[in-house]
Write a protein that holds these residues in place. Structure first.
Motif, PDB file in Angstrom:
ATOM      1  N   LEU A 143      -2.933   8.721  -9.347  1.00 45.20           N
ATOM      2  CA  LEU A 143      -3.754   8.765  -8.113  1.00 45.20           C
ATOM      3  C   LEU A 143      -3.968  10.576  -7.760  1.00 45.20           C
ATOM      4  O   LEU A 143      -3.068  11.344  -7.939  1.00 45.20           O
ATOM      5  CB  LEU A 143      -3.354   8.188  -6.795  1.00 45.20           C
ATOM      6  CG  LEU A 143      -2.831   6.792  -6.730  1.00 45.20           C
ATOM      7  CD1 LEU A 143      -2.374   6.348  -5.573  1.00 45.20           C
ATOM      8  CD2 LEU A 143      -4.116   5.874  -7.474  1.00 45.20           C
ATOM      9  N   GLY A 183      -6.280   9.897  -2.869  1.00 46.58           N
ATOM     10  CA  GLY A 183      -5.624   8.540  -3.150  1.00 46.58           C
ATOM     11  C   GLY A 183      -6.505   7.739  -4.202  1.00 46.58           C
ATOM     12  O   GLY A 183      -5.879   6.718  -4.690  1.00 46.58           O
ATOM     13  N   LYS A 184      -7.642   8.116  -4.910  1.00 45.57           N
ATOM     14  CA  LYS A 184      -8.306   7.747  -5.927  1.00 45.57           C
ATOM     15  C   LYS A 184      -7.578   7.444  -7.379  1.00 45.57           C
ATOM     16  O   LYS A 184      -7.240   8.538  -7.632  1.00 45.57           O
ATOM     17  CB  LYS A 184      -9.533   8.110  -5.918  1.00 45.57           C
ATOM     18  CG  LYS A 184     -10.532   7.825  -4.514  1.00 45.57           C
ATOM     19  CD  LYS A 184     -11.897   8.332  -4.749  1.00 45.57           C
ATOM     20  CE  LYS A 184     -12.442   8.173  -3.260  1.00 45.57           C
ATOM     21  NZ  LYS A 184     -12.564   6.793  -2.805  1.00 45.57           N
ATOM     22  N   SER A 236      -3.666   3.616  -0.470  1.00 45.23           N
ATOM     23  CA  SER A 236      -4.063   3.127  -1.705  1.00 45.23           C
ATOM     24  C   SER A 236      -3.111   1.976  -2.208  1.00 45.23           C
ATOM     25  O   SER A 236      -1.970   2.152  -1.714  1.00 45.23           O
ATOM     26  CB  SER A 236      -4.360   4.059  -2.746  1.00 45.23           C
ATOM     27  OG  SER A 236      -4.543   3.683  -3.912  1.00 45.23           O
ATOM     28  N   GLU A 289       0.780  -1.192   0.024  1.00 43.99           N
ATOM     29  CA  GLU A 289      -0.043  -0.006   0.169  1.00 43.99           C
ATOM     30  C   GLU A 289       1.090   1.207  -0.003  1.00 43.99           C
ATOM     31  O   GLU A 289       2.026   1.231   0.512  1.00 43.99           O
ATOM     32  CB  GLU A 289      -1.067   0.042   1.205  1.00 43.99           C
ATOM     33  CG  GLU A 289      -2.306  -0.865   1.279  1.00 43.99           C
ATOM     34  CD  GLU A 289      -2.981  -0.757   2.443  1.00 43.99           C
ATOM     35  OE1 GLU A 289      -4.155  -0.924   2.213  1.00 43.99           O
ATOM     36  OE2 GLU A 289      -2.397  -0.809   3.563  1.00 43.99           O
ATOM     37  N   TRP A 333      -4.658   8.984   3.589  1.00 47.23           N
ATOM     38  CA  TRP A 333      -5.417   7.979   3.020  1.00 47.23           C
ATOM     39  C   TRP A 333      -4.246   6.825   2.783  1.00 47.23           C
ATOM     40  O   TRP A 333      -3.049   7.217   2.824  1.00 47.23           O
ATOM     41  CB  TRP A 333      -5.934   8.470   1.632  1.00 47.23           C
ATOM     42  CG  TRP A 333      -5.143   9.489   0.659  1.00 47.23           C
ATOM     43  CD1 TRP A 333      -5.275  10.727   0.869  1.00 47.23           C
ATOM     44  CD2 TRP A 333      -3.985   8.834   0.135  1.00 47.23           C
ATOM     45  NE1 TRP A 333      -4.132  11.197  -0.328  1.00 47.23           N
ATOM     46  CE2 TRP A 333      -3.699   9.942  -0.778  1.00 47.23           C
ATOM     47  CE3 TRP A 333      -3.674   7.752  -0.411  1.00 47.23           C
ATOM     48  CZ2 TRP A 333      -2.586  10.103  -1.690  1.00 47.23           C
ATOM     49  CZ3 TRP A 333      -2.770   7.631  -1.536  1.00 47.23           C
ATOM     50  CH2 TRP A 333      -2.034   8.681  -2.281  1.00 47.23           C
TER      51      TRP A 333
END
Length: 420
Positions: free
Chosen positions: A332, A337-338, A308, A293, A306
């Motif tokens: 991202l 972090g998306k 990800s 991660e 966050w």
């Protein structure tokens, strides 16, 4: 015959293994310190004769200067460009259609100040020597031999000075001539390059049995020690400097230390490795964990922002970041972090304006336009054999205006705009 091309090996090549020591890590009891020589200029005729050789080492054998000459400009002063390790230079544009100009035995990962390129000597030469080079051809301008044990790559250029670490100390050299300005006190177990910010060189040491693990700060002007901070366990990655703090990772802990005073800002336990190199900006600090991660922390107190999926050190721009995920580069949002864009094949090395450079496990370097989400060009580096080991891969890709410098398993590649 061993093959060093596993996914773990590939990620190590992109992360901690893109810097390291040249030569043996043992102490040289007979060394009395650096020696200096007169400035040296290469006068050999340009060569385009590459390997394989007749011996077991099939890497490229041509020595600088390279031909034809590149037309580079711009700077890449530190490992991963800046003191925060972002890997992002917004001020240069690399060629949109590139080709190889030369491939040389020309040393390790480079840094540049525009007028000069700095790195350590390549194989077959004194790998402990620091070299000032001509960026267009890699021709030598001046060489300073250092010590008879391991020297870490790459160096850091800061104005008229260049800082490089050995396994036990720090050297500050003149950028434009063969001269050692100062050398730091012994602190065994330095595994990575320093970070330089606000006139301070910061070094983490202690990755060695029985040696105190410390983060130390030295005045860039005269080498005097500003402060030291006890890390408690080994830190073998490069430190990051941002938001008035130094960020460094030990086994399962990330530390933030005030750059001016050496006082602890925070200490946060995280499942990570002592080889982890953090990336820091005024808004966040980023590091990868042993669970695959990418973690984003608030730089003020270490609060988690966050997490990800992601591995290795990300490339961080003004609004997005690029990180390796399952052999691809994911883009991202820095806010949450998306993922916000299509993935590219390969893991990220660096970005210049809108172009990101990535490489895959087969040694292919590719340039992608992130705005248009399309591939601009690719460059294949070859598989090579050294003794009974076959290796392949890109360790570093450094972009400047008009050129990309590539350090691969087979040698040092200079890429420029495609010629007519």
């Amino acid at each position: 015959m061993p093959r060093l091309r596993s996914r773990r090996r590939f990620l190590q090549l992109l992360g901690s293994a893109s810097f390291g020591v040249a030569g043996c890590l043992g102490r040289d009891g007979g060394s009395s310190g650096p020696t200096t020589t007169e400035a040296t200029t290469t006068t050999a005729e340009p060569s385009t004769t590459y390997g394989p050789t007749s011996g077991p080492d099939e890497r490229v054998t041509a020595t600088p200067p390279g031909d034809p000459a590149l037309s580079p400009s711009g700077a890449w002063p530190q490992y991963r460009f800046d003191a925060g390790n972002t890997g992002y230079n917004p001020d240069v544009s690399i060629p949109t259609d590139a080709e190889e100009y030369w491939r040389l035995n020309a040393g390790g990962s480079p840094v540049l100040d525009g007028d000069r390129l700095y790195n350590l000597h390549g194989r077959g030469r004194d790998e402990r020597a620091f070299v000032r080079r001509e960026p267009s051809t890699m021709g030598e301008r001046a060489v300073t031999p250092l010590v008879g044990y391991g020297v870490n790559s790459p160096p850091v250029v800061a104005g008229d000075r260049v800082v490089v670490t050995t396994f036990i100390e720090v050297f500050c050299l003149a950028a434009d001539r063969d001269e050692v300005l100062w050398r730091g006190p012994e602190m065994d177990g330095i595994h990575g390059p320093p970070a330089v910010g606000d006139g301070v060189a910061v070094v983490s040491g202690g990755g060695f049995d029985g040696v105190p693990t410390q983060l130390r700060a030295f005045d860039l002007a005269d080498g005097s020690e500003r402060w030291r901070y006890d890390l408690e366990s080994d830190a073998k990655g490069a430190p990051a400097v941002a938001d008035g703090a130094v960020f460094v990772v030990t086994s399962d802990v990330v530390h933030a230390v005030d750059l001016a005073t050496g006082e602890r800002r925070f200490r946060v336990e995280v499942r990570t490795s002592e080889w982890t190199t953090p990336v820091a900006t005024p808004e966040a600090a980023y590091l990868s964990t042993r669970d695959g991660e990418l973690l984003s922390l608030a730089p003020s107190d270490g609060t988690e922002r966050w997490r990800s999926p992601g591995s290795g050190a990300p490339v961080v721009t003004d609004d997005v970041l690029h990180v390796a995920v399952d052999g691809e580069t994911a883009t991202l949002s820095r806010d949450d972090g998306k993922e916000v864009a299509t993935r590219f094949v390969g893991a990220p090395h660096a970005r210049a304006r809108e172009v990101v450079l990535v490489s895959d496990e087969q040694g292919r370097l590719a340039a992608y336009n992130t705005d248009e989400e399309r591939q601009l060009w690719t460059h294949q580096t070859p598989e090579v054999q050294v003794s009974d080991v076959v290796s392949q891969g890109v360790a570093a890709a450094v972009p400047v205006d008009g050129a990309v410098y590539v350090v691969a398993a087979d040698g040092f590649h200079g890429l420029g705009a495609a010629q007519d």
